[in-house]
Design a protein around this motif. Structure first.
Motif, PDB file in Angstrom:
ATOM      1  N   ILE A 111      76.844 102.941  14.497  1.00 48.78           N
ATOM      2  CA  ILE A 111      77.158 101.537  14.743  1.00 48.78           C
ATOM      3  C   ILE A 111      75.911 100.719  14.420  1.00 48.78           C
ATOM      4  N   LEU A 112      76.089  99.630  13.701  1.00 41.19           N
ATOM      5  CA  LEU A 112      74.980  98.745  13.365  1.00 41.19           C
ATOM      6  C   LEU A 112      75.119  97.474  14.203  1.00 41.19           C
ATOM      7  N   ILE A 113      74.042  97.144  14.942  1.00 49.87           N
ATOM      8  CA  ILE A 113      74.071  95.967  15.800  1.00 49.87           C
ATOM      9  C   ILE A 113      72.877  95.065  15.489  1.00 49.87           C
ATOM     10  N   GLU A 114      72.961  93.821  15.946  1.00 50.24           N
ATOM     11  CA  GLU A 114      71.898  92.846  15.707  1.00 50.24           C
ATOM     12  C   GLU A 114      71.533  92.151  17.014  1.00 50.24           C
ATOM     13  N   THR A 115      70.248  92.120  17.305  1.00 49.77           N
ATOM     14  CA  THR A 115      69.748  91.353  18.442  1.00 49.77           C
ATOM     15  C   THR A 115      68.263  91.085  18.257  1.00 49.77           C
ATOM     16  N   SER A 116      67.829  89.917  18.707  1.00 52.53           N
ATOM     17  CA  SER A 116      66.397  89.596  18.703  1.00 52.53           C
ATOM     18  C   SER A 116      65.799  89.732  20.090  1.00 52.53           C
ATOM     19  N   GLU A 117      66.619  90.179  21.063  1.00 53.41           N
ATOM     20  CA  GLU A 117      66.169  90.257  22.450  1.00 53.41           C
ATOM     21  C   GLU A 117      65.397  91.533  22.754  1.00 53.41           C
ATOM     22  N   VAL A 118      65.484  92.530  21.872  1.00 53.55           N
ATOM     23  CA  VAL A 118      64.772  93.802  22.048  1.00 53.55           C
ATOM     24  C   VAL A 118      63.965  94.080  20.789  1.00 53.55           C
ATOM     25  N   GLN A 119      62.729  94.483  20.980  1.00 59.38           N
ATOM     26  CA  GLN A 119      61.878  94.843  19.853  1.00 59.38           C
ATOM     27  C   GLN A 119      61.442  96.303  20.017  1.00 59.38           C
ATOM     28  N   LEU A 120      61.713  97.114  19.020  1.00 58.30           N
ATOM     29  CA  LEU A 120      61.271  98.510  19.019  1.00 58.30           C
ATOM     30  C   LEU A 120      60.560  98.797  17.706  1.00 58.30           C
ATOM     31  N   ALA A 121      59.506  99.582  17.772  1.00 57.08           N
ATOM     32  CA  ALA A 121      58.718  99.885  16.582  1.00 57.08           C
ATOM     33  C   ALA A 121      59.048 101.227  15.965  1.00 57.08           C
ATOM     34  N   ARG A 122      59.852 102.047  16.660  1.00 58.82           N
ATOM     35  CA  ARG A 122      60.103 103.422  16.205  1.00 58.82           C
ATOM     36  C   ARG A 122      61.450 103.896  16.743  1.00 58.82           C
ATOM     37  N   ALA A 142      73.091 102.532  24.374  1.00 58.51           N
ATOM     38  CA  ALA A 142      72.195 101.430  24.021  1.00 58.51           C
ATOM     39  C   ALA A 142      71.998 100.493  25.208  1.00 58.51           C
ATOM     40  N   TYR A 143      73.075 100.172  25.887  1.00 60.06           N
ATOM     41  CA  TYR A 143      72.990  99.282  27.056  1.00 60.06           C
ATOM     42  C   TYR A 143      72.134  99.899  28.153  1.00 60.06           C
ATOM     43  N   SER A 144      72.213 101.223  28.314  1.00 60.14           N
ATOM     44  CA  SER A 144      71.428 101.881  29.359  1.00 60.14           C
ATOM     45  C   SER A 144      69.947 101.919  29.007  1.00 60.14           C
ATOM     46  N   VAL A 145      69.609 101.847  27.722  1.00 60.72           N
ATOM     47  CA  VAL A 145      68.203 101.761  27.327  1.00 60.72           C
ATOM     48  C   VAL A 145      67.653 100.385  27.659  1.00 60.72           C
ATOM     49  N   HIS A 146      68.450  99.341  27.386  1.00 64.20           N
ATOM     50  CA  HIS A 146      68.023  97.980  27.718  1.00 64.20           C
ATOM     51  C   HIS A 146      69.257  97.096  27.846  1.00 64.20           C
ATOM     52  N   PRO A 147      69.416  96.400  28.970  1.00 65.20           N
ATOM     53  CA  PRO A 147      70.610  95.559  29.172  1.00 65.20           C
ATOM     54  C   PRO A 147      70.787  94.476  28.115  1.00 65.20           C
ATOM     55  N   ALA A 148      69.693  94.062  27.470  1.00 68.85           N
ATOM     56  CA  ALA A 148      69.806  93.012  26.448  1.00 68.85           C
ATOM     57  C   ALA A 148      70.676  93.453  25.276  1.00 68.85           C
ATOM     58  N   PHE A 149      70.822  94.768  25.088  1.00 66.38           N
ATOM     59  CA  PHE A 149      71.717  95.228  24.030  1.00 66.38           C
ATOM     60  C   PHE A 149      73.167  94.847  24.325  1.00 66.38           C
ATOM     61  N   GLY A 150      73.470  94.529  25.585  1.00 66.18           N
ATOM     62  CA  GLY A 150      74.814  94.099  25.921  1.00 66.18           C
ATOM     63  C   GLY A 150      75.210  92.795  25.256  1.00 66.18           C
ATOM     64  N   GLU A 151      74.227  91.986  24.852  1.00 63.40           N
ATOM     65  CA  GLU A 151      74.504  90.725  24.169  1.00 63.40           C
ATOM     66  C   GLU A 151      74.353  90.841  22.657  1.00 63.40           C
ATOM     67  N   ALA A 152      74.101  92.051  22.166  1.00 69.93           N
ATOM     68  CA  ALA A 152      73.926  92.229  20.720  1.00 69.93           C
ATOM     69  C   ALA A 152      75.237  92.008  19.983  1.00 69.93           C
TER      70      ALA A 152
END
Length: 338
Positions: free
Chosen positions: A205-216, A263-273
């Motif tokens: 699944i491909l998602i888009e959000t600017s609320e989470v930043q990951l480098a790896r 994804a949501y369990s890693v960070h709740p902000a993914f819920g708005e992706a």
């Protein structure tokens, strides 16, 4: 490693399949001075290729948790080839995390792998600030990398052309149609000649959000399979990857729920992706899930069975094929004669 005399000399080389396996074969043979033509049945978007749906993780240490040692060997050799041929490949490591309920899976993963450093909560937050306060610890594999398949394959194709090779898209050919040495990298399409091959579905699944930043890439332990989050350009993340013994296309409801829930369990902000894409690819696999380079007669070599490790091991397989053609070297773990 045995060595025999190669019978092929300086014949032209035709490669069928411009996905990750075929692209690396074409690049190394072109750079070695061969007249290379790469044939691809689809157009330059490679929508028919398994590589289009891949994660692009270059993680030999993490993959050793469930893979045979030959995969780690080929993967480590491939890391050097990625660095050499595409120096801008990101090698900023990968990270494994787990929720407290999955602690036993996390520790089992640690026991079965190597090449990592254990991080406490503060070190984890320093490495990935978006995860601050979310997890108590992590396993950091600093030498691993990742690529974005849909961006890196065009780069490989450009390098093939720069090295003197030719790429023919919308060219649906068979080995018998071509002169010189033919290297068949068709994946599942090669079942007409390799009936042992089966398709193993990997969903994404491909998602888009600017609320989470990951480098790896982030691997989250899961009772059935490790789920991963792979950062891509333009605030995109790829969620994967299932490994299902099925040959249908599409993403199942259960898989979608598990991937999105992880994804949501890693960070709740993914819920708005924003969800941009569901998709799946069929990985070509032999019964033992190990790759094969099959030498068939004087003029054909088949490279197949890369399973879920295509981007990880394709460079090393190309190097082994080239070494056989140039010097007659045989890797007994990977190569066989038909």
């Amino acid at each position: 490693m045995q060595q025999t005399k190669s019978p092929r000399g300086e014949s032209p080389v035709s490669i069928i399949g411009a996905g990750i396996a075929g692209a690396w074969q074409a690049l190394l043979f072109a750079k070695a001075g061969h007249a290379v033509t790469l044939h691809e049945r689809s157009d330059a978007d490679l929508m028919l290729s398994t590589s289009h749906w891949a994660g692009g993780m270059l993680a030999p240490y993490c993959e050793s948790e469930i893979s045979e040692p030959v995969i780690s060997r080929l993967g480590l050799a491939s890391l050097e080839l990625w660095r050499r041929e595409l120096p801008d490949t990101p090698f900023n490591g990968s990270l494994v995390i787990a929720h407290p309920r999955d602690r036993s899976d996390y520790e089992r993963f640690a026991r079965r792998t190597s090449g990592y450093r254990r991080l406490d909560a503060a070190q984890l937050a320093e490495l990935e600030p978006s995860l601050e306060g979310r997890f108590r610890e992590g396993l950091f594999y600093p030498t691993e990398g990742h690529v974005e398949p849909r961006r890196v394959l065009p780069k490989l194709h450009e390098r093939i052309i720069a090295a003197g090779g030719t790429i023919l898209f919308n060219s649906d050919v068979a080995a018998d149609d071509l002169d010189g040495l033919v290297i068949d990298c068709r994946g599942l399409e090669a079942r007409d000649m390799e009936p042992e091959l089966r398709g193993v579905k990997g969903e994404m699944i491909l998602i888009e959000t600017s609320e989470v930043q990951l480098a790896r890439p982030i691997r989250l332990m899961h009772p059935r399979w490790p789920l991963y989050l792979i950062p891509r350009a333009d605030n995109l993340f790829m969620l994967g990857a299932t490994s299902l013994e099925a040959e249908d296309t599409g993403v199942s409801l259960r898989s979608a729920l598990e991937l999105l829930g992880a994804a949501y369990s890693v960070h709740p902000a993914f819920g708005e992706a924003r969800i941009l894409e569901f998709g799946s690819g069929l990985r070509p696999a032999y019964p033992d899930n190990l790759p094969r380079i099959t030498v068939k007669g004087e003029h054909e070599i088949r490279v197949n069975g890369l399973y879920r490790h295509g981007f990880l091991i394709a460079p090393a397989l190309a190097e082994l094929t080239l070494n056989y053609v140039a010097r007659g070297q045989i890797d007994n773990e990977v190569m066989r004669c038909a």
